[in-house]
Scaffold this active site. Structure first.
Site, PDB file in Angstrom:
ATOM      1  N   SER A 265     -15.290  -0.601  34.720  1.00  0.00           N
ATOM      2  CA  SER A 265     -15.462  -1.458  35.893  1.00  0.00           C
ATOM      3  C   SER A 265     -15.157  -2.915  35.589  1.00  0.00           C
ATOM      4  O   SER A 265     -15.108  -3.723  36.501  1.00  0.00           O
ATOM      5  CB  SER A 265     -16.893  -1.339  36.404  1.00  0.00           C
ATOM      6  N   CYS A 266     -14.972  -3.270  34.318  1.00  0.00           N
ATOM      7  CA  CYS A 266     -14.860  -4.700  34.001  1.00  0.00           C
ATOM      8  C   CYS A 266     -13.505  -5.166  33.477  1.00  0.00           C
ATOM      9  O   CYS A 266     -12.880  -6.030  34.079  1.00  0.00           O
ATOM     10  CB  CYS A 266     -15.952  -5.095  33.009  1.00  0.00           C
TER      11      CYS A 266
END
Ligand SMILES: NC(=O)c1ccc[n+]([C@@H]2O[C@H](COP(=O)([O-])OP(=O)(O)OC[C@H]3O[C@@H](n4cnc5c(N)ncnc54)[C@H](O)[C@@H]3O)[C@@H](O)[C@H]2O)c1
Length: 439
Positions: A265-266
């Site tokens: 997600s990052c």
């Protein structure tokens, strides 16, 4: 102290549980009713066992609860953390919609507050978001002035999924950005029991520290992949090369491991967001573009190795082990399994997949491929196998499992298996960056 966390995801729940463990009174607010119900029963909406154990304890002890009423939760708190998601838009820019919505809830709480509160942005946001977007919503909607009536801080989060609670309790550093001492002092007081280097800075620097950190990690991974792709063509094992290079303290061993590229997600989102922000400010980052391009092509390197070994993929049955963006988690955001499987299918392969935890999430994204109930089952009758995520249980696959394949060719996309062990177990080992000099 009373703490409100807006957004009960990985970061929000790790933050909430950490402060509950430190004895504070925590309320987590989320718009997702099902998630709120789950948290109130001491369970997590994702796979993170140590965090779940401590969440259950905190809920039992009455130190943590969840609600959909963000305004009441924020009103009763001294410190309000904004931990909502900041996903990528197609341009690469982050979607600040959830941060704006959380800021509006915090503003409503500030409007009726009779005490000094501190609002803390923990979500990853590009430089100037906190002092422009968040601050203006808070001031406009509450009728209060930042620095005088309430405090505003930016406190980036550095945890990794799979070790969320440990990373929160034992962080490499705590960064607190603020324009005023009072707010930063209050937040530092909350963090006082956590032993870590503490950095005080301004809001924009705090935002940029997160992006500088994540883009460096992404650069390191893409660099390791470049070296590995060259090594395999030179007949050299990149494992030894990168391990020895990493012994130089200026380089360091962590994140210097080749694979099928970074997901999650990052990293992909943060690199794209920084590149977009820089572009809008008139700077075109060649480095960020290059590392993203390397990352895009890296899953194809795994497909190439298998295709070469099998002499084509048309009609071949390929077992893909691991669907999450890494082993140990059930998060499939930006997982490299999607481009990998898409490419296998495009080349005419028949894909059968397995992941110990991420299958329920992955099936929603790719419903038409075949799924297996175990890694051993997945290998049965396969012409080749690609390890996409490094689950420890894949290391335990043995002779019995590989001998069930039609042709036991294993592409280790994460360099997590022992090549000799695979060979002893009857498999032919090919890995990202795994070359052997002739003779
Ligand atoms: N996941 C990580 O490993 C990690 C690590 C460091 C930083 N971050 C950053 O932290 C932020 C949060 O990431 P995450 O992975 O925890 O996100 P997540 O998607 O796991 O959780 C976000 C939560 O916020 C909730 N939410 C959305 N809008 C809301 C609103 N208006 N009010 C209340 N709740 C709302 C969602 O329902 C969801 O439960 C992101 O900016 C991310 O980049 C994430």
């Amino acid at each position: 102290m009373k703490v409100c966390v807006i957004g009960a995801g990985y970061v929000g729940l790790a933050t909430g549980v950490m402060f509950a463990k430190l004895g504070h009174d925590v309320v987590c607010a989320d718009i997702d009713r099902a998630r709120v119900k789950l948290v109130n029963s001491g369970r997590l909406p994702f796979h993170e066992p140590p965090l779940e154990k401590e969440l259950a304890k905190a809920v039992r002890n009455g130190l943590l609860s969840a609600t959909t009423d963000d305004v009441s939760a924020a009103r009763s708190a001294k410190v309000i953390f904004i931990c909502v998601q900041t996903p990528s838009l197609p341009s690469g820019k982050i979607d600040v919609g959830p941060v704006k919505a959380a800021s509006r809830a915090a503003a409503r709480a500030l409007r009726s507050a009779d005490d000094y509160k501190v609002v803390v942005v923990k979500s990853t946001v590009v430089p100037s978001t906190t002092d422009s977007v968040v601050k203006s919503i808070l001031e406009r909607r509450s009728g209060r002035i930042a620095g005088r009536d309430f405090g505003l801080c930016m406190n980036p989060e550095f945890l990794q999924e799979g070790s969320a609670l440990k990373d929160s309790m034992e962080p490499s550093r705590i960064v607190v950005g603020s324009e005023e001492r009072r707010a930063a002092d209050l937040l530092m007081k909350l963090y006082a029991p956590i032993k870590a280097p503490k950095v005080r800075t301004d809001l924009r620097s705090a935002e940029m520290i997160k992006y500088a950190s994540n883009t460096f990690l992404a650069t390191k991974i893409s660099f390791a992949n470049e070296v590995a792709n060259m090594c395999v063509r030179f007949g050299i094992d990149s494992d030894a090369v990168l391990r020895a290079a990493g012994l130089d303290p200026r380089i360091g061993p962590l994140f210097l491991k080749p694979g099928l590229g970074f997901g999650g997600s990052c990293l992909p989102k943060d690199v794209k967001a920084l590149r977009d922000k820089a572009k809008r400010e008139g700077y075109s980052s060649k480095l960020l573009s290059a590392l993203l391009a390397i990352n895009e092509q890296q899953p194809l390197e795994g497909v190439r190795l298998l295709e070469e070994a099998l002499g084509g993929l048309k009609g071949k049955r390929v077992a893909v082990l691991g669907l999450a963006f890494k082993g140990g988690v059930d998060d499939i955001r930006e997982t490299r399994a999607v481009p990998l499987i898409t490419q296998l299918l495009a080349k005419g392969a028949k894909v059968v997949a397995f992941d110990p935890m991420a299958m329920p999430n992955f099936i929603k994204v790719m419903p038409t491929i075949e799924y297996s109930s175990s890694a051993a089952e997945c290998l049965k009758g396969a012409d080749g196998c690609i390890i996409q995520a490094d689950w420890p249980e894949f290391r335990r696959l043995g002779k019995k499992d590989f001998s069930r394949m039609r042709t036991p060719v294993v592409v280790d996309g994460r360099r997590c298996l022992d090549p000799e062990a695979v060979a002893r177990a009857g498999g032919r080992y090919l890995g990202i960056g795994y070359g052997r000099s002739p003779g």
